[in-house]
Design an enzyme around this catalytic site. Sequence first.
Site, mmCIF file in Angstrom:
data_model
loop_
_atom_site.group_PDB
_atom_site.id
_atom_site.type_symbol
_atom_site.label_atom_id
_atom_site.label_comp_id
_atom_site.label_asym_id
_atom_site.label_seq_id
_atom_site.Cartn_x
_atom_site.Cartn_y
_atom_site.Cartn_z
ATOM 1 N N HIS A 47 -2.075 1.004 -3.295
ATOM 2 C CA HIS A 47 -3.141 1.075 -2.320
ATOM 3 C C HIS A 47 -4.441 0.418 -2.952
ATOM 4 O O HIS A 47 -4.611 -0.186 -3.905
ATOM 5 C CB HIS A 47 -3.846 2.390 -1.965
ATOM 6 C CG HIS A 47 -4.184 3.361 -3.009
ATOM 7 N ND1 HIS A 47 -3.425 4.278 -3.648
ATOM 8 C CD2 HIS A 47 -5.443 3.459 -3.789
ATOM 9 C CE1 HIS A 47 -4.316 4.768 -4.746
ATOM 10 N NE2 HIS A 47 -5.447 4.270 -4.857
HETATM 11 C C1 T46 Z 1 -6.913 5.005 -7.404
HETATM 12 C C2 T46 Z 1 -6.007 5.170 -8.457
HETATM 13 C C3 T46 Z 1 -6.165 4.548 -9.769
HETATM 14 C C4 T46 Z 1 -8.193 14.141 -4.458
HETATM 15 O O1 T46 Z 1 -7.945 15.558 -3.728
HETATM 16 N N1 T46 Z 1 -9.141 14.271 -4.924
HETATM 17 C C5 T46 Z 1 -9.235 12.679 -5.736
HETATM 18 O O2 T46 Z 1 -10.481 12.487 -6.013
HETATM 19 C C6 T46 Z 1 -7.752 11.864 -5.898
HETATM 20 C C7 T46 Z 1 -8.025 10.840 -6.657
HETATM 21 C C8 T46 Z 1 -6.795 12.424 -5.294
HETATM 22 N N2 T46 Z 1 -6.796 13.557 -4.669
HETATM 23 C C9 T46 Z 1 -5.595 14.181 -3.942
HETATM 24 C C10 T46 Z 1 -5.070 13.211 -3.028
HETATM 25 C C11 T46 Z 1 -3.537 13.058 -3.041
HETATM 26 O O3 T46 Z 1 -2.909 14.457 -2.426
HETATM 27 O O4 T46 Z 1 -4.615 13.785 -5.235
HETATM 28 C C12 T46 Z 1 -3.451 13.679 -4.632
HETATM 29 C C13 T46 Z 1 -2.847 12.425 -5.488
HETATM 30 O O5 T46 Z 1 -3.686 11.117 -5.045
HETATM 31 P P1 T46 Z 1 -3.221 9.611 -4.878
HETATM 32 O O6 T46 Z 1 -1.623 9.838 -4.451
HETATM 33 O O7 T46 Z 1 -4.105 8.935 -4.122
HETATM 34 O O8 T46 Z 1 -3.168 9.164 -6.413
HETATM 35 P P2 T46 Z 1 -2.903 7.792 -7.118
HETATM 36 O O9 T46 Z 1 -2.512 8.106 -8.416
HETATM 37 O O10 T46 Z 1 -1.744 7.048 -6.424
HETATM 38 O O11 T46 Z 1 -4.389 7.093 -6.845
HETATM 39 C C14 T46 Z 1 -5.431 7.357 -7.692
HETATM 40 C C15 T46 Z 1 -6.621 7.386 -6.645
HETATM 41 O O12 T46 Z 1 -6.261 8.138 -5.333
HETATM 42 C C16 T46 Z 1 -7.102 6.347 -6.135
HETATM 43 O O13 T46 Z 1 -8.409 6.054 -5.852
HETATM 44 O O14 T46 Z 1 -7.714 4.114 -7.228
HETATM 45 O O15 T46 Z 1 -5.607 6.572 -8.813
#
Ligand code: T46
Length: 134
Positions: free
Chosen positions: A49
């Site tokens: 993303h």
């Molecule tokens: C990014 C990369 C480097 C939350 O509730 N609060 C938060 O602050 C974050 C980061 C995530 N979440 C929840 C949302 C999803 O249900 O945690 C779950 C996993 O998040 P996500 O799939 O977005 O994680 P990554 O590792 O794909 O991405 C993350 C960050 O979301 C993103 O901003 O830049 O790490």
Amino acid sequence: MQTIKYTFQPHGDERGQLISLEEFKDIPFRIKRVYYMYDTLADVVRGHHAHKSLEQILICIHGSCRIRLDNGTEKKVVSLEKPYEGLYVANNMWREMFDFSPDAVLMVLASEVYDESDYIRDYDEFLKFVNAQK
Ligand code: T46
């Protein structure tokens, strides 16, 4: 494509190392959120993303991982393997995190609180978004 990797100065002494990070001094933005990921399986690719306005610094405080950055025109892979290195990831940048070592802890300092509406999770939409800004 230029990437910005910070090298933070540890306060080392005979007891070991300590790194302190202050907003606007060591980090170029106000830190509104800190999150970290661990126990990531070796074959997992996270991210996929971009963000419309969020800026972040990624620090692999333990173990190692690699980050693929893509600004819509160029791609670059950066390795993070030292707890004193921080990768700046600007807005409008597609990111993927992969090759996590079993002991990797990837910590992220973020300029904004969590906001799902700031995410662009579709690659074609990302390309349209960045090209519209040119
Ligand atoms: C990014 C990369 C480097 C939350 O509730 N609060 C938060 O602050 C974050 C980061 C995530 N979440 C929840 C949302 C999803 O249900 O945690 C779950 C996993 O998040 P996500 O799939 O977005 O994680 P990554 O590792 O794909 O991405 C993350 C960050 O979301 C993103 O901003 O830049 O790490």
